[in-house]
Enzyme design. Structure first.
Site, short mmCIF file in Angstrom:
data_model
loop_
_atom_site.label_atom_id
_atom_site.label_comp_id
_atom_site.label_asym_id
_atom_site.label_seq_id
_atom_site.Cartn_x
_atom_site.Cartn_y
_atom_site.Cartn_z
CG ASP A 30 -2.05 0.91 1.21
OD1 ASP A 30 -3.18 0.39 1.25
OD2 ASP A 30 -1.85 2.14 1.12
CG ASN A 227 -22.79 -4.02 -3.38
OD1 ASN A 227 -23.02 -5.15 -2.94
ND2 ASN A 227 -21.66 -3.39 -3.14
CG LEU A 269 -36.62 -8.83 2.70
CD1 LEU A 269 -37.57 -10.02 2.59
CD2 LEU A 269 -37.04 -7.75 1.69
N GLY A 276 -26.02 1.89 5.09
CA GLY A 276 -24.87 2.80 5.09
C GLY A 276 -23.63 2.02 4.72
CB CYS A 279 -20.10 -1.42 -0.13
SG CYS A 279 -18.45 -1.80 0.47
CE LYS A 282 -17.05 2.46 -2.65
NZ LYS A 282 -16.95 1.57 -3.77
NE ARG A 346 -14.90 3.35 5.24
CZ ARG A 346 -14.28 2.57 4.36
NH1 ARG A 346 -13.54 3.09 3.42
NH2 ARG A 346 -14.39 1.27 4.43
C1 UGA Z 1 -21.96 -4.95 1.01
C2 UGA Z 1 -22.49 -6.22 0.32
O1 UGA Z 1 -23.45 -6.85 1.17
C3 UGA Z 1 -21.34 -7.18 0.03
O2 UGA Z 1 -21.85 -8.31 -0.69
C4 UGA Z 1 -20.30 -6.46 -0.82
O3 UGA Z 1 -19.18 -7.28 -1.10
C5 UGA Z 1 -19.81 -5.24 -0.06
O4 UGA Z 1 -20.93 -4.37 0.21
C6 UGA Z 1 -18.81 -4.52 -0.94
O5 UGA Z 1 -19.20 -3.98 -1.97
O6 UGA Z 1 -17.61 -4.56 -0.64
P1 UGA Z 1 -21.26 -4.31 3.53
O7 UGA Z 1 -21.04 -2.94 3.02
O8 UGA Z 1 -20.24 -4.94 4.39
O9 UGA Z 1 -21.45 -5.34 2.28
O10 UGA Z 1 -22.62 -4.28 4.33
P2 UGA Z 1 -24.04 -4.98 4.23
O11 UGA Z 1 -24.08 -6.19 5.07
O12 UGA Z 1 -24.47 -5.10 2.81
O13 UGA Z 1 -24.94 -3.85 4.95
C7 UGA Z 1 -25.05 -2.56 4.37
C8 UGA Z 1 -26.01 -1.70 5.15
O14 UGA Z 1 -27.34 -2.15 4.99
C9 UGA Z 1 -25.76 -1.66 6.67
O15 UGA Z 1 -25.85 -0.31 7.10
C10 UGA Z 1 -26.89 -2.49 7.24
O16 UGA Z 1 -27.24 -2.11 8.54
C11 UGA Z 1 -28.00 -2.20 6.24
N1 UGA Z 1 -29.02 -3.24 6.18
C12 UGA Z 1 -28.71 -4.50 5.79
C13 UGA Z 1 -30.34 -2.90 6.49
O17 UGA Z 1 -30.66 -1.75 6.83
N2 UGA Z 1 -31.30 -3.88 6.40
C14 UGA Z 1 -31.02 -5.14 6.01
O18 UGA Z 1 -31.95 -5.98 5.93
C15 UGA Z 1 -29.68 -5.46 5.71
#
Ligand code: UGA
Length: 450
Positions: A30, A227, A269, A276, A279, A282, A346
């Site tokens: 890095d 995503n 769901l 937030g 990933c 954005k 973030r």
């Molecule tokens: C997300 C994707 O789920 C991954 O598959 C992907 O690889 C990753 O982005 C990436 O692009 O690197 P992540 O950002 O770690 O993963 O988080 P998620 O588990 O997707 O959750 C995202 C947000 O959605 C969180 O704030 C969570 O609280 C919210 N969320 C999730 C809800 O409000 N309701 C839900 O039912 C599920």
């Protein structure tokens, strides 16, 4: 195989250490000297369950190395995995300048042809640009670079398990040799033959993942489309929650039944404060911008984003309804991370909520099991509690902003005793309304009858 991972953010670190765990020789590098120094001294810059064990073990066994000289690391790898950040520009487009930097460096310093794999999330057609830059900067050595796209589907908080037990591996390639190399890289995962650091007593019966071979353009779209779909699913659940609340229905019951349809599926769901992290928000924006630039109106996704932004306003209105006046009220907020099992704040809805309440003049005390250190740098005018009980003391309201298990298992009778007014507003539907009422709380959640 000798692999080089460029970019030691969470994707680079999880990818690099897991590739070492399954048997490859991996060099991670890095251009952030402070981060490299930290890694070399054995510390991790992020909190991610199981990652420290994998890094420690693979370093000890000599398969994982951290190399601060990016050019040296690049020269050493047969294949280079680009895992640098692609943050959002003010326009919503992904900023690809870090990818461009790495591509120019690979082109300039390489002495042998290499496979260059994009793992960073990038808009479709980035692979073509990457190949062009590599060819231009590698022209003096007359090198032929091959490019592939291998999007990651790692979720923060469960990323090590996701790497080793993925539901699919996507490789976008334009030649057979690259496909062969990628199949070789992932063979231990597709065969499910490795010592799993997550399931120490043996892995549950998880079917081996399918390795899906596509064009590079398709692989790039698959990541954004996945995503964005997840984001849309969450916003959909949140809209149904609003309606359920108005009509006296219960969103948990509704989505439980809706999710039993295999065409819909039970995950993502959960209604609440919305999505937030670095990933989903954005990637959704970047996908909409990509569509716009190509003459496709993706207002479906734009609406999902608008719904998500309104979640905080709606929750603050709930708080206002319950407290009547927010100014000078002592409010405790449980959770700062964008989701549980991470210290990442973030684009965290919890942080947005805290900032909104500060601007409304509330007196805030906050607590998160892992994200306090990071939050201290960006939150002013709040008190940080050492635990949930400390922030509950004399509070007029306690808000749940991140669904950590720790909060589910608190001694709620003790919290009831400590608070000035036993009022809990649950932005993540973490607790049971019946149990909270029975414990004497005034309790409000999202899309469930009060
Ligand atoms: C997300 C994707 O789920 C991954 O598959 C992907 O690889 C990753 O982005 C990436 O692009 O690197 P992540 O950002 O770690 O993963 O988080 P998620 O588990 O997707 O959750 C995202 C947000 O959605 C969180 O704030 C969570 O609280 C919210 N969320 C999730 C809800 O409000 N309701 C839900 O039912 C599920």
């Amino acid at each position: 195989m000798k692999l080089t991972v460029v970019g030691c953010g969470y994707v680079g670190l999880v990818t690099g250490s897991c590739l070492a765990e399954i048997g490859h020789d991996v060099i991670c590098t890095d251009n952030d000297a402070a981060k490299m120094q930290m890694l070399e001294s054995g510390k991790l810059p992020i909190f991610e369950p199981d990652l420290d064990g994998v890094v420690e073990k693979t370093r000890r066994e000599g398969r994982l190395k951290f190399e601060p000289k990016v050019a040296d690391a690049v020269q050493a790898g047969e294949a280079i995995l680009i895992c640098v950040g692609t943050p959002p520009l003010p326009s919503g487009d992904a900023d690809l300048s870090a990818i461009d930097d790495v591509a120019r460096l690979i082109g300039t310093v390489s002495r042998q042809p290499k496979l260059v794999i994009e793992k960073s999330t990038v808009p479709a057609q980035t692979g073509q640009e990457l190949k062009r830059v590599l060819t231009i900067y590698g022209r003096k050595n007359n090198l032929e670079f091959r490019v592939a796209s291998n999007p990651e589907f790692l979720r923060e908080g469960t990323a090590v398990g996701d790497f080793l037990h993925p539901d699919r591996i996507v490789v976008g390639v334009e030649d057979e040799k690259s496909e062969k190399q990628l199949r070789e890289i992932y063979k231990p995962v597709t065969d499910q033959k490795f010592n799993c650091p997550v399931h120490l007593k043996g892995c549950p019966p998880i079917p081996p993942p399918e390795l899906i071979v596509t064009t590079i353009n398709s692989a790039e779209i698959i990541k954004h489309a996945s995503n964005s779909f997840l984001a849309m699913k969450i916003s959909y659940a949140n809209m149904v929650a609003d309606l359920a609340e108005k009509l006296g229905a219960n969103i948990d019951e509704v989505m439980h039944a809706v999710g039993r349809d295999p065409r819909i599926g039970p995950n993502f769901l959960n209604a609440g404060l919305g999505f937030g992290g670095f990933c989903l928000p954005k990637d959704l924006q970047a996908f909409v911008r990509l569509a716009e630039r190509n003459g496709v109106d993706f207002s479906l996704l734009r609406q999902a984003e608008i719904v998500n932004k309104q979640r905080i306003d709606q929750f603050v209105e709930k708080v206002r309804r319950a407290l009547w006046v927010i100014r000078e009220k002592h409010i405790g907020v449980l959770g700062l991370a964008f989701k549980p099992n991470t210290d990442d704040i973030r684009f965290s809805p919890a942080m947005d909520l805290v900032n909104r309440l500060i601007s409304e003049g509330a007196s805030l005390r906050v607590y998160d099991p892992e994200a306090m250190e990071r939050a201290r740098h960006s939150l002013k005018n709040v008190q940080f509690g050492a635990n949930a009980y400390e922030i509950a003391k004399d509070a007029d309201a306690l808000l749940i902003a991140t669904e950590w298990d720790e909060f589910r298992n608190l001694d709620w009778d003790r919290i009831h005793e400590l608070m000035s007014r036993p009022l809990v507003l649950d932005g993540r539907n973490l607790l049971s309304p019946g149990a909270m009422k029975a414990a004497g709380f005034e309790y409000y959640s999202m899309g469930r009858p009060e």
